[in-house]
Scaffold this motif. Sequence first.
Motif, mmCIF file in Angstrom:
data_model
loop_
_atom_site.group_PDB
_atom_site.id
_atom_site.type_symbol
_atom_site.label_atom_id
_atom_site.label_comp_id
_atom_site.label_asym_id
_atom_site.label_seq_id
_atom_site.Cartn_x
_atom_site.Cartn_y
_atom_site.Cartn_z
ATOM 1 N N GLN A 12 -4.606 1.538 0.762
ATOM 2 C CA GLN A 12 -4.407 2.296 1.891
ATOM 3 C C GLN A 12 -2.922 1.984 2.619
ATOM 4 O O GLN A 12 -2.358 3.145 2.548
ATOM 5 C CB GLN A 12 -5.570 2.329 2.631
ATOM 6 N N ILE A 13 -2.688 0.912 2.743
ATOM 7 C CA ILE A 13 -1.490 0.359 3.631
ATOM 8 C C ILE A 13 -0.431 0.722 2.676
ATOM 9 O O ILE A 13 0.624 1.281 2.945
ATOM 10 C CB ILE A 13 -1.581 -1.048 3.872
ATOM 11 N N GLY A 14 -0.680 0.399 1.406
ATOM 12 C CA GLY A 14 0.498 0.530 0.295
ATOM 13 C C GLY A 14 0.939 2.018 0.369
ATOM 14 O O GLY A 14 2.102 2.439 0.117
ATOM 15 N N CYS A 15 -0.190 3.002 0.165
ATOM 16 C CA CYS A 15 0.064 4.271 0.100
ATOM 17 C C CYS A 15 0.512 4.849 1.330
ATOM 18 O O CYS A 15 1.679 5.677 1.145
ATOM 19 C CB CYS A 15 -1.378 5.132 -0.391
ATOM 20 N N ALA A 16 0.213 4.484 2.189
ATOM 21 C CA ALA A 16 0.874 4.877 3.725
ATOM 22 C C ALA A 16 2.267 4.609 3.872
ATOM 23 O O ALA A 16 3.035 5.266 4.452
ATOM 24 C CB ALA A 16 0.055 4.255 4.812
ATOM 25 N N VAL A 17 2.698 3.329 3.125
ATOM 26 C CA VAL A 17 4.026 2.948 3.469
ATOM 27 C C VAL A 17 4.797 3.975 2.489
ATOM 28 O O VAL A 17 5.980 4.572 2.894
ATOM 29 C CB VAL A 17 4.360 1.699 2.855
ATOM 30 N N HIS A 18 4.432 4.393 1.364
ATOM 31 C CA HIS A 18 5.115 5.120 0.279
ATOM 32 C C HIS A 18 5.282 6.733 1.014
ATOM 33 O O HIS A 18 5.973 7.173 0.722
ATOM 34 C CB HIS A 18 4.231 5.175 -1.026
ATOM 35 N N VAL A 19 4.227 7.076 1.831
ATOM 36 C CA VAL A 19 4.330 8.475 2.460
ATOM 37 C C VAL A 19 5.454 8.334 3.238
ATOM 38 O O VAL A 19 6.188 9.378 3.362
ATOM 39 C CB VAL A 19 3.029 8.748 3.261
ATOM 40 N N VAL A 20 5.738 7.176 4.116
ATOM 41 C CA VAL A 20 6.584 7.277 5.104
ATOM 42 C C VAL A 20 8.149 7.196 4.543
ATOM 43 O O VAL A 20 8.904 7.977 4.801
ATOM 44 C CB VAL A 20 6.516 5.968 6.123
ATOM 45 N N ARG A 21 8.034 6.490 3.449
ATOM 46 C CA ARG A 21 9.525 6.038 2.819
ATOM 47 C C ARG A 21 9.934 7.385 1.751
ATOM 48 O O ARG A 21 10.998 7.458 1.707
ATOM 49 C CB ARG A 21 9.335 4.910 1.874
ATOM 50 N N SER A 22 8.873 7.956 1.447
ATOM 51 C CA SER A 22 9.512 9.185 0.787
ATOM 52 C C SER A 22 9.351 10.531 1.365
ATOM 53 O O SER A 22 9.842 11.476 0.939
ATOM 54 C CB SER A 22 8.080 9.383 -0.394
ATOM 55 N N GLY A 35 -10.349 8.780 3.296
ATOM 56 C CA GLY A 35 -10.800 9.099 2.043
ATOM 57 C C GLY A 35 -11.149 7.782 1.175
ATOM 58 O O GLY A 35 -11.653 7.707 -0.004
ATOM 59 N N SER A 36 -10.448 6.801 1.842
ATOM 60 C CA SER A 36 -10.530 5.406 0.968
ATOM 61 C C SER A 36 -9.990 5.482 -0.444
ATOM 62 O O SER A 36 -9.101 5.999 -0.898
ATOM 63 C CB SER A 36 -12.033 4.802 1.047
ATOM 64 N N TYR A 37 -10.778 4.912 -1.217
ATOM 65 C CA TYR A 37 -10.529 4.770 -2.813
ATOM 66 C C TYR A 37 -10.263 6.213 -3.350
ATOM 67 O O TYR A 37 -9.161 6.375 -4.254
ATOM 68 C CB TYR A 37 -11.392 4.241 -3.586
ATOM 69 N N LEU A 38 -10.984 7.210 -3.167
ATOM 70 C CA LEU A 38 -10.999 8.804 -3.592
ATOM 71 C C LEU A 38 -9.488 9.218 -3.226
ATOM 72 O O LEU A 38 -8.610 9.576 -3.918
ATOM 73 C CB LEU A 38 -11.868 9.363 -3.309
#
Length: 254
Positions: A12-22, A35-38
């Motif tokens: 989740q943290i990795g995806c959140a970082v991607h959201v901000v950077r992208s 939503g956790s894993y899903l």
Amino acid sequence: MPVVVMLSLALQIGCAVHVVRSGRPMYWIWLILIGSYLAVVVYVLAAVLPDLRRDPRGRKAAGTAMRVIDPQRRRRELQRRLELSNTIDNRRRLAEECLQLGDHANAQELFQSLLTGMYATEPTFMLGLAQAQAEGGDPAAARHTLEALIAANPGFKSSEGHLLYARCLEDLGDTEAALQEFRVLADSYPGEEGRFRYGRLLGRHQRHSEARDVFEAQLRRAKLMPGYYRRKEQAWLKASRQELSRLDASAVEP
């Protein structure tokens, strides 16, 4: 904390970082956290994978990962292409892939099959054959191929071919000729391998003072080069330091 929960948080943290950077909408972060894993799976499919396909670095990383997971995948693909269309280019690509995978016997066979007709003395095909022969443990055949290459293509220049020829001479015990070739490569080869092999061969034949001079000059020169160059040549520079340490240790032995 359970491993499943820790893994979920990390993703989740990795995806959140991607959201901000992208620069994607911030609502993605809330969806990912709820939503956790899903939600992570949905985000990876909707955002991360498309970005990887568009980004050259992402495509390169994905290609590297696929080689690690399934090193034979590209070979199978190239084999299918060759079966569908037996062209010079398809055979060349398969030969190069076999060489990279260490399948030297098939690489030799494919490169040899290319050296016919108008391509009978094609220098890049002859060099590929010589590489397959040398890596397959036949330096005499590789030397013969390289000498035939130069005889047929006197204007052809290849630093890799020159280095391979010097290595063949060394493997065949023609030390003086090998030293002569490595001496030229120490100044002309675009990297540190030529200098390392020159110094190492000098050291192996008890020419310790000359070998030390080569390694010391190499390491001094490397310090003046850009950081990216030193990183690229790190393995050869490390090997040179080790050889220099051995020479220094042997000099102080009683």
